[in-house]
Design a protein around this motif. Sequence first.
Motif, PDB file in Angstrom:
ATOM      1  N   ASP A   8       0.891  -6.546  -1.833  1.00 45.28           N
ATOM      2  CA  ASP A   8       0.698  -5.511  -2.434  1.00 45.28           C
ATOM      3  C   ASP A   8       0.200  -4.629  -1.125  1.00 45.28           C
ATOM      4  O   ASP A   8       0.674  -3.288  -1.091  1.00 45.28           O
ATOM      5  CB  ASP A   8      -0.085  -5.397  -3.476  1.00 45.28           C
ATOM      6  CG  ASP A   8       0.513  -5.932  -4.976  1.00 45.28           C
ATOM      7  OD1 ASP A   8       1.837  -5.945  -4.802  1.00 45.28           O
ATOM      8  OD2 ASP A   8      -0.153  -5.983  -5.949  1.00 45.28           O
ATOM      9  N   ALA A   9      -0.706  -5.024  -0.264  1.00 47.91           N
ATOM     10  CA  ALA A   9      -1.253  -4.233   0.592  1.00 47.91           C
ATOM     11  C   ALA A   9      -0.394  -3.959   1.857  1.00 47.91           C
ATOM     12  O   ALA A   9      -0.280  -2.685   2.109  1.00 47.91           O
ATOM     13  CB  ALA A   9      -2.622  -5.173   1.205  1.00 47.91           C
ATOM     14  N   THR A  10       0.712  -4.957   2.110  1.00 47.22           N
ATOM     15  CA  THR A  10       1.606  -4.783   3.088  1.00 47.22           C
ATOM     16  C   THR A  10       2.594  -3.776   2.397  1.00 47.22           C
ATOM     17  O   THR A  10       3.014  -2.834   3.332  1.00 47.22           O
ATOM     18  CB  THR A  10       2.321  -6.040   3.355  1.00 47.22           C
ATOM     19  OG1 THR A  10       1.384  -7.102   3.507  1.00 47.22           O
ATOM     20  CG2 THR A  10       3.399  -5.691   4.353  1.00 47.22           C
ATOM     21  N   GLY A  11       2.935  -3.732   1.337  1.00 44.74           N
ATOM     22  CA  GLY A  11       3.791  -2.645   0.852  1.00 44.74           C
ATOM     23  C   GLY A  11       3.076  -1.210   0.808  1.00 44.74           C
ATOM     24  O   GLY A  11       3.787  -0.300   1.200  1.00 44.74           O
ATOM     25  N   PHE A  12       1.766  -1.080   0.645  1.00 46.89           N
ATOM     26  CA  PHE A  12       1.224   0.244   0.504  1.00 46.89           C
ATOM     27  C   PHE A  12       1.330   0.460   1.916  1.00 46.89           C
ATOM     28  O   PHE A  12       1.433   1.883   2.272  1.00 46.89           O
ATOM     29  CB  PHE A  12       0.005  -0.207   0.026  1.00 46.89           C
ATOM     30  CG  PHE A  12      -1.062   1.208   0.340  1.00 46.89           C
ATOM     31  CD1 PHE A  12      -0.718   2.360  -0.447  1.00 46.89           C
ATOM     32  CD2 PHE A  12      -2.090   1.087   1.046  1.00 46.89           C
ATOM     33  CE1 PHE A  12      -1.601   3.458  -0.026  1.00 46.89           C
ATOM     34  CE2 PHE A  12      -2.863   2.194   1.502  1.00 46.89           C
ATOM     35  CZ  PHE A  12      -2.811   3.365   0.799  1.00 46.89           C
ATOM     36  N   VAL A  13       1.058  -0.141   2.916  1.00 48.10           N
ATOM     37  CA  VAL A  13       0.811   0.383   4.336  1.00 48.10           C
ATOM     38  C   VAL A  13       2.264   0.703   4.824  1.00 48.10           C
ATOM     39  O   VAL A  13       2.240   1.682   5.455  1.00 48.10           O
ATOM     40  CB  VAL A  13       0.165  -0.993   5.187  1.00 48.10           C
ATOM     41  CG1 VAL A  13       0.374  -0.648   6.694  1.00 48.10           C
ATOM     42  CG2 VAL A  13      -1.118  -1.353   4.880  1.00 48.10           C
ATOM     43  N   ARG A  14       3.215  -0.291   4.550  1.00 50.35           N
ATOM     44  CA  ARG A  14       4.491   0.322   4.974  1.00 50.35           C
ATOM     45  C   ARG A  14       4.977   1.637   4.237  1.00 50.35           C
ATOM     46  O   ARG A  14       5.643   2.577   4.826  1.00 50.35           O
ATOM     47  CB  ARG A  14       5.634  -0.845   4.476  1.00 50.35           C
ATOM     48  CG  ARG A  14       5.588  -1.858   5.484  1.00 50.35           C
ATOM     49  CD  ARG A  14       6.566  -3.131   5.106  1.00 50.35           C
ATOM     50  NE  ARG A  14       6.346  -4.282   5.822  1.00 50.35           N
ATOM     51  CZ  ARG A  14       6.896  -5.279   5.606  1.00 50.35           C
ATOM     52  NH1 ARG A  14       7.615  -5.438   4.478  1.00 50.35           N
ATOM     53  NH2 ARG A  14       6.561  -6.281   6.528  1.00 50.35           N
ATOM     54  N   TYR A  64      -1.450   6.807  -6.160  1.00 53.19           N
ATOM     55  CA  TYR A  64      -0.642   5.860  -6.809  1.00 53.19           C
ATOM     56  C   TYR A  64      -0.855   4.489  -6.461  1.00 53.19           C
ATOM     57  O   TYR A  64      -1.018   3.742  -7.527  1.00 53.19           O
ATOM     58  CB  TYR A  64       1.010   6.226  -6.548  1.00 53.19           C
ATOM     59  CG  TYR A  64       1.822   5.017  -7.129  1.00 53.19           C
ATOM     60  CD1 TYR A  64       2.305   4.029  -6.360  1.00 53.19           C
ATOM     61  CD2 TYR A  64       2.178   5.093  -8.545  1.00 53.19           C
ATOM     62  CE1 TYR A  64       3.261   3.199  -7.035  1.00 53.19           C
ATOM     63  CE2 TYR A  64       2.829   4.162  -9.147  1.00 53.19           C
ATOM     64  CZ  TYR A  64       3.359   3.294  -8.431  1.00 53.19           C
ATOM     65  OH  TYR A  64       4.186   2.182  -8.997  1.00 53.19           O
ATOM     66  N   HIS A  65      -1.294   4.147  -5.223  1.00 54.40           N
ATOM     67  CA  HIS A  65      -1.573   2.724  -4.972  1.00 54.40           C
ATOM     68  C   HIS A  65      -3.037   2.360  -5.049  1.00 54.40           C
ATOM     69  O   HIS A  65      -3.424   1.277  -4.696  1.00 54.40           O
ATOM     70  CB  HIS A  65      -1.331   2.557  -3.530  1.00 54.40           C
ATOM     71  CG  HIS A  65       0.156   2.657  -3.126  1.00 54.40           C
ATOM     72  ND1 HIS A  65       0.914   1.554  -3.760  1.00 54.40           N
ATOM     73  CD2 HIS A  65       1.054   3.564  -2.621  1.00 54.40           C
ATOM     74  CE1 HIS A  65       2.271   2.027  -3.130  1.00 54.40           C
ATOM     75  NE2 HIS A  65       2.232   3.293  -2.612  1.00 54.40           N
TER      76      HIS A  65
END
Length: 87
Positions: free
Chosen positions: A60-66, A85-86
């Motif tokens: 989830d953190a990787t998706g948020f950063v991307r 949202y995140h």
Amino acid sequence: SASELRFDAVGFVAAVMNNCADCVQNVMSKRMLAHMKPTQLQFYTSVAALLLQTPFVLRDATGFVRSWLGSHRSHGAPEDQDVLYHV
């Protein structure tokens, strides 16, 4: 009322699985308490929870950063709604 009688199959299956997991947790906790102190059991269950949750948090953190970097590069600064949202 009529709205209380409606249910979603996914929610029902999730509730049944949660009840099964609670039963297994109770049985295993009682078995483990025969061999260790309650503080030791709490420590080991916390470590187990951390190990199980870490891959999902990293995903989830990787998706948020991307997504944040993608919106930051294409539109300037991200909008408040994108970031909140995140959070």
